[in-house]
Design a protein around this motif. Structure first.
Motif, PDB file in Angstrom:
ATOM      1  N   ILE A  45       0.833  -1.196   0.000  1.00 19.89           N
ATOM      2  CA  ILE A  45       0.000   0.000   0.000  1.00 19.89           C
ATOM      3  C   ILE A  45       0.868   1.246   0.000  1.00 19.89           C
ATOM      4  O   ILE A  45       1.972   1.255   0.523  1.00 19.89           O
ATOM      5  N   ASN A  46       0.340   2.311  -0.604  1.00 20.94           N
ATOM      6  CA  ASN A  46       1.039   3.584  -0.619  1.00 20.94           C
ATOM      7  C   ASN A  46       0.961   4.218   0.768  1.00 20.94           C
ATOM      8  O   ASN A  46       0.045   4.965   1.090  1.00 20.94           O
ATOM      9  N   SER A  47       1.921   3.878   1.620  1.00 22.10           N
ATOM     10  CA  SER A  47       1.928   4.366   2.988  1.00 22.10           C
ATOM     11  C   SER A  47       3.360   4.435   3.471  1.00 22.10           C
ATOM     12  O   SER A  47       4.284   4.017   2.775  1.00 22.10           O
ATOM     13  N   HIS A  48       3.544   4.963   4.669  1.00 22.05           N
ATOM     14  CA  HIS A  48       4.865   5.010   5.288  1.00 22.05           C
ATOM     15  C   HIS A  48       4.811   4.341   6.657  1.00 22.05           C
ATOM     16  O   HIS A  48       3.868   4.558   7.424  1.00 22.05           O
ATOM     17  N   THR A  49       5.805   3.518   6.948  1.00 20.28           N
ATOM     18  CA  THR A  49       5.912   2.889   8.258  1.00 20.28           C
ATOM     19  C   THR A  49       6.730   3.794   9.175  1.00 20.28           C
ATOM     20  O   THR A  49       7.878   4.103   8.868  1.00 20.28           O
ATOM     21  N   PRO A  50       6.154   4.240  10.310  1.00 20.79           N
ATOM     22  CA  PRO A  50       6.857   5.160  11.204  1.00 20.79           C
ATOM     23  C   PRO A  50       7.348   4.474  12.480  1.00 20.79           C
ATOM     24  O   PRO A  50       6.570   3.844  13.203  1.00 20.79           O
ATOM     25  N   ILE A  51       8.626   4.593  12.774  1.00 20.90           N
ATOM     26  CA  ILE A  51       9.198   4.010  13.995  1.00 20.90           C
ATOM     27  C   ILE A  51       9.996   5.085  14.726  1.00 20.90           C
ATOM     28  O   ILE A  51      10.767   5.829  14.106  1.00 20.90           O
ATOM     29  N   THR A 170      10.773   7.171   8.905  1.00 17.99           N
ATOM     30  CA  THR A 170       9.647   6.629   8.158  1.00 17.99           C
ATOM     31  C   THR A 170      10.168   6.071   6.831  1.00 17.99           C
ATOM     32  O   THR A 170      11.029   6.665   6.200  1.00 17.99           O
ATOM     33  N   LEU A 171       9.614   4.936   6.425  1.00 17.85           N
ATOM     34  CA  LEU A 171      10.029   4.284   5.181  1.00 17.85           C
ATOM     35  C   LEU A 171       8.807   3.966   4.345  1.00 17.85           C
ATOM     36  O   LEU A 171       7.816   3.432   4.847  1.00 17.85           O
ATOM     37  N   SER A 172       8.875   4.286   3.070  1.00 18.38           N
ATOM     38  CA  SER A 172       7.789   3.951   2.153  1.00 18.38           C
ATOM     39  C   SER A 172       7.585   2.446   2.120  1.00 18.38           C
ATOM     40  O   SER A 172       8.537   1.669   1.939  1.00 18.38           O
TER      41      SER A 172
END
Length: 442
Positions: A45-51, A170-172
């Motif tokens: 999905i077109n999103s970003h994973t934030p850690i 954040t990573l795409s």
């Protein structure tokens, strides 16, 4: 950007103080200038994973300026090994990353509260300003902005009044999963602490160019009208839950032997979430289901290194159309059966070929069917608390405020238990937070 957070009558000020682009310290070789996305990447999905990782001010003599220079220098060196992260990728319909070394955005921000006050007084949604450019999961402006190109990675270093630091990345999702991002952050921290890049070992698979004909299998979800709350389940309580589940499944005549902590906790959370939804719905049970993203790196017959980047996970789907499906022998038993089916897949190439055989019509129907499902994703075995920039291990590592019907399971900071970050509609969450059957294991 100036963000204001009001907590307990006090207004917190969170301010971006600088922005710059950090490029890889060495140019990417010409033969690696194009990184083809895998089929799993293209379907993401077109999103970003934030850690984000939080650190106290352990070194009182350390100046922020020196620390900043060290972080930027080590980031530049690390990007040389993670060159797809410093390239550019289309925001929509991407099939590859242009590894052009244009670099990643490095942002510094300040918060006028102490770190301890911030953590004690904030909910997950208050973490949003810690992340660069609002790149958090399915933020509305991400969904609407599908033109042009973007950098897959961005980082933001947040400094608190006490000297504490929160490093957010954040990573795409088009380029990598949560494990990919955690690998990167760990390697960045390692270079910062040891000034040595010899221990960086990301595995970058040279995929063949191919165009995905399938739509996104998982539709995007919203955070509107939802809240994220954390629940801590100590080890002893989880052991009690395991014993209860073992006894219940034996009584059913379909015993589940040696259930894991993640298995029993996922069952409990879904069971009580469905109970909350039923109570809100005047006692009427609403059909749903469970989705379990599972890391392929260690589950295929031909194992992949844990440091392999990309979207290397498959999703176990289990529908719960009836209340009887919430019994642990059914839920956990089916989870195991479906996981074992994936374990018989010999390698990544075979897994890719299986997915490629799916028709667009089947994929679209699958997407519609599982849209109301709840996602339970475990990061318990991932290297979350190994992130040491030379300041010691973090006080807390978490993902940014999640989205509707998504639960993230992570190891507790001290190793004593599992933290579940759950995002539900506000009414459901209010019921869940007062559920004695859930709270008995917190």
């Amino acid at each position: 950007m100036l963000s204001k957070l009001l907590r307990f009558g006090r207004r917190q000020l969170h301010t971006v103080v600088s922005r710059e682009i950090i490029k890889p310290s060495s140019p990417t070789p010409s033969h690696s200038k194009t990184y083809n996305l895998s089929l799993f990447d293209q379907m993401a999905i077109n999103s970003h994973t934030p850690i984000v990782a939080f650190y106290p001010n352990l070194d009182k003599s350390s100046e922020a300026k020196t620390q900043s220079l060290e972080l930027k220098n080590s980031l530049s060196k690390t990007l040389t090994h993670y060159y797809p992260f410093a390239g550019r990728v289309m925001k929509s319909g991407a099939t590859n990353v242009d590894c052009n070394d244009e670099g990643v955005e490095y942002i510094e921000a300040s918060n006028d509260s102490s770190l301890s006050d911030f953590l004690q007084q904030s909910h997950h949604e208050d973490f949003d300003p810690l992340f660069p450019n609002d790149l958090i999961w399915f933020d509305p402006h991400i969904r609407g902005d599908t033109e042009g190109v973007t950098c897959p990675l961005a980082v933001q270093v947040n400094r608190f009044a006490c000297g504490g630091v929160a490093v957010a990345s954040t990573l795409s999702h088009k380029v990598g999963d949560a494990r990919s991002l955690l690998n990167f952050i760990n390697h960045w921290a390692l270079v910062t602490a040891r000034k040595d890049t010899s221990l960086i070992n990301p595995q970058i698979i040279p995929y063949e160019a191919r165009k995905n004909k399938l739509p996104d299998i998982l539709s995007d979800k919203s955070r509107v009208g939802c809240v994220t709350r954390s629940f801590l389940f100590p080890n002893q309580k989880l052991n009690d839950l395991k014993a209860k589940v073992t006894a219940m499944t034996k009584e059913s005549g379909q015993p589940v032997m040696n259930p894991t902590r993640v298995e029993v906790l996922s069952w409990l959370l879904h069971n009580r979430t469905m109970a909350a939804a039923t109570k809100k719905n005047s006692g009427t049970f609403k059909p749903s289901g469970m989705l379990f993203p599972t890391d392929m790196r260690g589950i295929l017959a031909e194992k992949l290194p844990g440091t392999t980047i990309g979207n290397l996970n498959f999703v176990i789907e289990f529908p719960t159309p009836n209340q009887s499906d919430l019994e642990p022998h059914i839920t956990i038993g089916e989870m195991r059966k479906r996981k074992e089916a994936f374990q018989s897949i010999p390698n990544l190439e075979t897994a890719t070929e299986i997915v490629s055989q799916m028709s667009p019509e089947t994929a679209l129907e699958t997407s519609k069917r599982i849209d109301p499902y709840h996602i339970y994703s475990s990061l318990c075995r991932f290297p979350t608390y190994d992130i040491d920039f030379g300041w010691g291990k973090p006080l807390k590592v978490t993902l940014g405020g999640t989205v509707k019907n998504v639960t993230i399971l992570m190891a507790a900071p001290d190793g004593n238990g599992i933290v579940a970050d759950m995002c539900l509609e506000k009414e459901d969450m209010k019921i869940l937070q007062n559920d004695p059957e859930l709270l008995a294991y917190c």
